[in-house]
Design an enzyme around this catalytic site. Structure first.
Site, PDB file in Angstrom:
ATOM      1  N   ASP A 118       0.870  -1.170   0.000  1.00  0.00           N
ATOM      2  CA  ASP A 118       0.000   0.000   0.000  1.00  0.00           C
ATOM      3  C   ASP A 118       0.908   1.222   0.000  1.00  0.00           C
ATOM      4  O   ASP A 118       2.128   1.109  -0.202  1.00  0.00           O
ATOM      5  CB  ASP A 118      -0.960  -0.024   1.195  1.00  0.00           C
ATOM      6  CG  ASP A 118      -0.271   0.168   2.533  1.00  0.00           C
ATOM      7  OD1 ASP A 118       0.982   0.224   2.594  1.00  0.00           O
ATOM      8  OD2 ASP A 118      -0.986   0.266   3.552  1.00  0.00           O
TER       9      ASP A 118
ATOM     10  N   CYS B 269       2.978  -3.368   4.089  1.00  0.00           N
ATOM     11  CA  CYS B 269       2.130  -2.226   4.400  1.00  0.00           C
ATOM     12  C   CYS B 269       2.688  -1.641   5.686  1.00  0.00           C
ATOM     13  O   CYS B 269       3.750  -2.074   6.142  1.00  0.00           O
ATOM     14  CB  CYS B 269       0.652  -2.614   4.499  1.00  0.00           C
ATOM     15  SG  CYS B 269       0.170  -3.611   5.913  1.00  0.00           S
TER      16      CYS B 269
ATOM     17  N   THR C 281       2.086  -1.772   9.017  1.00  0.00           N
ATOM     18  CA  THR C 281       2.404  -2.734  10.072  1.00  0.00           C
ATOM     19  C   THR C 281       2.637  -4.133   9.523  1.00  0.00           C
ATOM     20  O   THR C 281       3.148  -4.997  10.235  1.00  0.00           O
ATOM     21  CB  THR C 281       1.264  -2.839  11.106  1.00  0.00           C
ATOM     22  OG1 THR C 281       0.109  -3.378  10.457  1.00  0.00           O
ATOM     23  CG2 THR C 281       0.971  -1.504  11.750  1.00  0.00           C
TER      24      THR C 281
ATOM     25  N   HIS D  23       9.738 -23.888   8.476  1.00  0.00           N
ATOM     26  CA  HIS D  23       8.718 -24.590   9.261  1.00  0.00           C
ATOM     27  C   HIS D  23       7.312 -24.458   8.692  1.00  0.00           C
ATOM     28  O   HIS D  23       6.488 -25.348   8.893  1.00  0.00           O
ATOM     29  CB  HIS D  23       8.708 -24.072  10.699  1.00  0.00           C
ATOM     30  CG  HIS D  23       9.928 -24.457  11.464  1.00  0.00           C
ATOM     31  ND1 HIS D  23      10.038 -24.269  12.820  1.00  0.00           N
ATOM     32  CD2 HIS D  23      11.119 -25.001  11.081  1.00  0.00           C
ATOM     33  CE1 HIS D  23      11.222 -24.683  13.233  1.00  0.00           C
ATOM     34  NE2 HIS D  23      11.896 -25.127  12.188  1.00  0.00           N
TER      35      HIS D  23
ATOM     36  N   HIS E 180       6.710 -30.892   9.763  1.00  0.00           N
ATOM     37  CA  HIS E 180       6.044 -29.647   9.385  1.00  0.00           C
ATOM     38  C   HIS E 180       4.989 -29.858   8.291  1.00  0.00           C
ATOM     39  O   HIS E 180       4.014 -29.120   8.226  1.00  0.00           O
ATOM     40  CB  HIS E 180       7.074 -28.604   8.939  1.00  0.00           C
ATOM     41  CG  HIS E 180       8.105 -28.336   9.982  1.00  0.00           C
ATOM     42  ND1 HIS E 180       7.807 -27.730  11.189  1.00  0.00           N
ATOM     43  CD2 HIS E 180       9.426 -28.616  10.016  1.00  0.00           C
ATOM     44  CE1 HIS E 180       8.909 -27.634  11.908  1.00  0.00           C
ATOM     45  NE2 HIS E 180       9.911 -28.168  11.226  1.00  0.00           N
TER      46      HIS E 180
END
Length: 154
Positions: free
Chosen positions: A18, A75, A77, A108, A143
């Site tokens: 963004d 973005c 955060t 993982h 995994h």
């Protein structure tokens, strides 16, 4: 299995951001180009305010369809764009702000899209995180069982 870094010229990466992640995305695209990767930039293309889902959904679709082998998104955060990307069944987007997290996300969780918090990561750390993501490999084994349980069964 080889890493995404084993033959960069054969790898196409989906990138998106963004407005908050635009400048970091530009740095990452420049860096990836210097390493020989092909990049599909799904936007945004400026620092003008915009909505991350408008760019995350097309990038995630390209990864799901195999048009891009992996992706990198950002973005402010990293949370909003990661949430959006992870709505796609074929995407495992991992929010990482350090190289160690990116290596573990690949090893993982078989993450196929790296997400970074543009407002909270130093550009040099971001590049190191990109390298760790691209140079790491899924470990498989125990995994694989866990990855198989991620999709919601209808």
């Amino acid at each position: 299995m080889t890493t995404f870094a084993s033959n960069p010229s054969e790898i196409t990466l989906a990138l998106c951001s963004d407005h908050a992640g635009y400048e970091l995305k530009c740095r990452v695209i420049e860096y990836l180009g210097s390493k020989g990767y092909k990049v599909r930039d799904f936007g945004t293309h400026s620092v003008d305010s915009c909505d991350y889902p408008d760019f995350a959904h097309p990038a995630a679709t390209a990864v799901e369809r195999g048009e891009c082998q992996a992706g990198i998104a950002m973005c402010g955060t990293g949370n909003g764009i990661a949430m959006t990307l992870n709505k796609h069944a074929g995407v495992r987007a991992a929010l990482c702000w350090a190289p160690e997290l990116a290596a573990l996300a690949r090893g993982h969780n078989n993450a196929n899209i790296l997400v970074m918090p543009a407002r909270f990561i130093d550009p040099q750390v971001a590049i190191a995180t990109v390298d760790a993501f691209l140079e790491s490999n899924f470990e498989g084994g125990r995994h694989e069982r866990r990855i198989a349980k991620i999709p919601v069964k209808q």
